[in-house]
Enzyme design. Structure first.
Site, mmCIF file in Angstrom:
data_model
loop_
_atom_site.group_PDB
_atom_site.id
_atom_site.type_symbol
_atom_site.label_atom_id
_atom_site.label_comp_id
_atom_site.label_asym_id
_atom_site.label_seq_id
_atom_site.Cartn_x
_atom_site.Cartn_y
_atom_site.Cartn_z
ATOM 1 N N ASP A 1 -6.820 4.056 -4.473
ATOM 2 C CA ASP A 1 -7.558 3.904 -2.872
ATOM 3 C C ASP A 1 -7.875 5.278 -3.385
ATOM 4 O OD1 ASP A 1 -7.681 2.104 -0.633
ATOM 5 O OD2 ASP A 1 -7.132 4.124 -0.439
ATOM 6 N N LYS B 1 0.903 -1.477 0.370
ATOM 7 C CA LYS B 1 0.248 -0.382 -0.111
ATOM 8 C C LYS B 1 1.331 0.893 0.001
ATOM 9 C CE LYS B 1 -4.895 0.996 -0.484
ATOM 10 N NZ LYS B 1 -5.515 0.289 -0.414
#
Ligand code: NDP
Length: 446
Positions: free
Chosen positions: A164, A124
């Site tokens: 995201d 991430k």
């Protein structure tokens, strides 16, 4: 392994990372038994190697705003685990982004990606840059500056980022453009790309659609139909809007949406025209959900989340972490909620999760229910490698199959022999863990 001992050690070493510790605690408390059933794992201290990311890149991102001012943000990439495939996970641009949040997301991503059945490791990244209120030109300049640093750490077979919160098609396009220029190759590397340059059909829809497919699988275990059910959704971004679209198609009623400023209630259920308005408002005008409420004269509650404002049969949190606390969970249960299926990552606090499980309702954690997004990202990678593209119907069919398989794994590892209750948290964690653990064992201590 004693989960509490491992946790205490992590608490001591990473005392300022509450979201990371929360995510690790949730997983460790459910995999302890499966872990201890294999003494080899302990001999290789697998658990610590699985909890601590492989590496983290941290960098400054300097860019120039429309007024000629030099601005500085932080940039990060957490490469958590690549035992089963290249690092894979989204990029988040939001003012709240810090290392604790990205470490929790990368940790969760590792288990989620394992569940998808596709060969992807977990990662991430992101920045405390917020696209909110910025011009297109400013967003482009920031994305380019961010990738000028990140590009050397990613690649089609090493690490493949995606979107995201705060990173949609526009941001992925700008980042991918700069990546190609720096890396001098054209092989994909980012997913969530535009259709004209290697993107996959159904990728924008995938997280929301996948969540509804997972919900259908859960409802089926109790013989409950989705038709006519009242569904409360939080958020009004990518995941929330495509969840709403699929629910509408299947005859459910969407009774709320929100953003970080407040919640709009739609007591009779959102119509297709109203939802189209939200899509335009959010994607083209980059407006607020309050403006939608004003346009249709709907009740708007500034500064509030949906959960205690309206009764619903089903809740699909699709905004951010820890957006349902214990009080919210109790309000949902009191209002007759029979299922919670998480579009967001870790939207329910540990207390809320306990309330749902103790009440015996259907509860799907994000790492299972929202895995449709990364699954179609995996399919985008496959299409890029083969240099071809599949039809929307093909991708949608594969997405449905993957969500059914994830549900199947949750049932396999999460069903209580005595009561028959399916604990989806345990099921998802154990299934995700076993695959990664076996791959790590086979590859030695790295
Ligand atoms: P978007 O940026 O498209 O939308 C996010 C939505 O959530 C916006 O309405 C935003 O409001 C709201 N929101 C964000 N932060 C907060 C906050 N702190 N408090 C209240 N509301 C907030 O992001 P996505 O729809 O892509 O992501 C939503 C969730 O789904 C995230 O948890 C993400 O990690 C998860 N997810 C996303 C996937 C994807 O494919 N995109 C895949 C799997 C999970 P505002 O506009 O006011 O900021």
């Amino acid at each position: 392994m004693k989960a509490e001992e491992v946790l205490n050690d992590l608490r001591r070493r990473f005392p300022n990372e509450p979201e990371y510790l929360q995510a690790v605690e949730e997983v460790l408390s459910t995999i302890e038994e499966a872990y201890n059933a294999n003494p080899e794992f302990e001999r290789y201290n697998l658990i610590e190697r699985l909890c601590i990311p492989d590496r983290i890149y941290t960098f400054r991102v300097s860019w120039i705003d429309d007024n000629g001012r030099v601005r500085n943000n932080m940039g990060y990439r957490v490469q958590h685990n690549n035992a089963i495939g290249p690092y894979k996970g989204g990029i988040r641009f939001h003012s709240s982004v810090n290392l604790s949040i990205l470490k929790f997301l990368a940790f969760e991503q590792t288990f989620k990606n394992s569940l998808t059945t596709l060969p992807m490791g977990g990662a991430k990244g992101g920045s405390d840059f917020s696209p909110r209120g910025k011009s297109d030109m400013e967003v482009m300049k920031f994305c380019q500056a961010f990738v000028q640093e990140l590009w050397r750490h990613i690649g089609p077979d090493t690490d493949v980022p995606a979107g995201d919160i705060g990173v949609g098609g526009r941001e992925v396009g700008y980042m991918y453009g700069m990546y190609k220029k720096m890396a001098r190759e054209n092989t994909g590397t980012f997913t969530g790309k535009g259709l004209e340059f290697g993107g996959s059909l159904i990728r924008p829809e995938a997280t929301g659609f996948g969540n509804v497919y997972f919900l259908l699988n859960m409802l089926e275990t109790r013989g409950i139909s989705l038709e006519g059910k009242r569904v409360a959704i939080s958020g009004s971004g990518n995941v929330a809007t495509y969840t709403a679209l699929k629910l509408l198609e299947l005859g459910a009623k969407v009774v709320s949406l929100s953003d970080s400023d407040g919640t709009v209630l739609i007591p009779d259920g959102i119509t297709r025209d109203q939802l189209d308005y939200v899509f335009k408002l959010k994607n083209f005008y980059r407006g607020r959900i309050r403006e939608f409420a004003e346009e249709y004269n709907l009740p708007y509650h500034a500064g509030e989340r949906p959960w205690h404002l309206i009764d619903c049969d089903i809740a699909m949190p699709s905004a951010t972490q820890n957006e349902i606390d214990g009080d919210d969970a109790r309000a949902l249960l009191k209002g007759g909620c029979i299922a919670v299926s998480e579009g967001a990552n870790m939207p329910s606090t540990p207390e809320a999760i306990r309330e749902f499980i103790n009440a015996g309702i259907l509860y799907a954690p994000g790492k299972a229910a929202n895995a449709g997004g990364v699954s179609v990202s995996g399919l985008e990678m496959s299409q890029n490698s083969q240099k071809l593209s599949w039809s929307a119907a093909e991708v949608d069919a594969k997405l449905k199959d993957i969500m059914a398989e994830i549900h199947h794994q949750c049932v396999l590892y999460g069903r209580d022999e005595q009561t028959g209750y399916i604990n989806y948290v345990k099921g998802a964690n154990v299934a995700g863990f076993i695959k990664v653990a076996r791959a790590m064992m086979a590859q030695g201590i790295l």
